[in-house]
Design an enzyme around this catalytic site. Sequence first.
Site, PDB file in Angstrom:
ATOM      1  CE  LYS A  17       0.944   0.973   4.557  1.00  0.00           C
ATOM      2  NZ  LYS A  17       1.705   2.134   5.037  1.00  0.00           N
ATOM      3  CG  ASP A 141      -0.509  -0.179   8.375  1.00  0.00           C
ATOM      4  OD1 ASP A 141      -1.278   0.655   8.881  1.00  0.00           O
ATOM      5  OD2 ASP A 141       0.663   0.084   8.023  1.00  0.00           O
TER       6      ASP A 141
HETATM    7  O1  C5P Z   1       0.402  -1.400  14.887  1.00  0.00           O
HETATM    8  P1  C5P Z   1       1.812  -1.616  14.503  1.00  0.00           P
HETATM    9  O2  C5P Z   1       2.421  -2.829  15.140  1.00  0.00           O
HETATM   10  O3  C5P Z   1       2.048  -1.557  13.037  1.00  0.00           O
HETATM   11  O4  C5P Z   1       2.598  -0.352  15.096  1.00  0.00           O
HETATM   12  C1  C5P Z   1       3.985  -0.317  15.314  1.00  0.00           C
HETATM   13  C2  C5P Z   1       4.300   0.848  16.260  1.00  0.00           C
HETATM   14  O5  C5P Z   1       4.026   2.109  15.618  1.00  0.00           O
HETATM   15  C3  C5P Z   1       3.444   0.860  17.517  1.00  0.00           C
HETATM   16  O6  C5P Z   1       4.011   0.085  18.535  1.00  0.00           O
HETATM   17  C4  C5P Z   1       3.416   2.336  17.864  1.00  0.00           C
HETATM   18  O7  C5P Z   1       4.607   2.714  18.533  1.00  0.00           O
HETATM   19  C5  C5P Z   1       3.427   3.023  16.517  1.00  0.00           C
HETATM   20  N1  C5P Z   1       2.062   3.385  16.041  1.00  0.00           N
HETATM   21  C6  C5P Z   1       1.418   4.481  16.592  1.00  0.00           C
HETATM   22  N2  C5P Z   1       0.177   4.826  16.140  1.00  0.00           N
HETATM   23  C7  C5P Z   1      -0.412   4.134  15.138  1.00  0.00           C
HETATM   24  C8  C5P Z   1       0.224   3.016  14.561  1.00  0.00           C
HETATM   25  C9  C5P Z   1       1.479   2.668  15.041  1.00  0.00           C
HETATM   26  O8  C5P Z   1       1.943   5.155  17.501  1.00  0.00           O
HETATM   27  N3  C5P Z   1      -1.609   4.521  14.700  1.00  0.00           N
END
Ligand code: C5P
Length: 296
Positions: A17, A141
């Site tokens: 994406k 995501d």
């Molecule tokens: O959700 P995901 O594992 O992809 O996110 C990785 C890191 O990115 C999270 O631990 C967080 O620190 C940050 N994040 C965030 N806000 C979001 C998505 C991700 O702060 N909406």
Amino acid sequence: MRVAGDGSGVRVEGSCKLNLFLRVTGKRADGYHGLETVMHEIDLGDVLEFAPAGALSLEVRGAELSAGEDNLVTRAARLLVSEMKISRGARIVLEKRVPMGGGLGGGSADAAATLLALDLLWDLRLPLPRLHELAARLGSDVNFFLEGGTALCTGRGEIVQPLPPPPRLHFALLCPPFGTSTAAVYAAFKSRLGASEPDAKLFVNRLQTGPPAALEGGCHNDLEEAALAVEPRLVPVLEAARRLGPSGAMVTGSGSTVFMPARDRKEAESLAASGDLGRHGRLVAVSSSLTTGGKS
Ligand code: C5P
């Protein structure tokens, strides 16, 4: 993303994406950041094969990536096994094609592909809302890839509102030889106090009017400044892409990939053949995915 097969085997031609628009709406009590982002599925993806087996196994080809318990494919499979009390296994082969650490969501797409493929292989017939529940536990995501196409994603990214498909879009991607840590980029994000708020709805409306007018000046990424601060090597990469991209250039998500909108496939391909840009990383011409994901 294309998911095809049955109980005897499933093959997924994956996707990844671009965040055509991304606004951070604030920091949440759970530590995540609230988002308003337009995600767009493009036709560059990993390939995954799933075969029936007594136990779960994963083989990774084409990249130096752990095939262990931390791999999102393994995590998705284990989550499904424990939630649905499955006693069967699967032999999974993941062929990596999407650059890693680039903000293209390749790992999240693999996780969504695994949920959809094992649902088919094990004939679970889980309803889409249940798959979304599991996807949200794997990453912010992952939910988008259950739907694919173009979507406005809110919450921490996991609330997906599919949008009507815009006219087919074309881009050249510039993938530098280093990634950026999503967590570090979010941690470096500073809100624009007093600055005017970019408008997602306005962008969504413009997107329907067609390329490249829809994208020129309309794309926005609140995380770009933080990505450049966390990874200064990205600064000359973005500058080169801005200089040579006929419709500008922007970092996708938390980086490190930079995308340049193009008027058509030919222009995307000629940008992707540019020697001046090629010095900064791998170039790939991509277009909107024609096989959007989701559960049929
Ligand atoms: O959700 P995901 O594992 O992809 O996110 C990785 C890191 O990115 C999270 O631990 C967080 O620190 C940050 N994040 C965030 N806000 C979001 C998505 C991700 O702060 N909406």
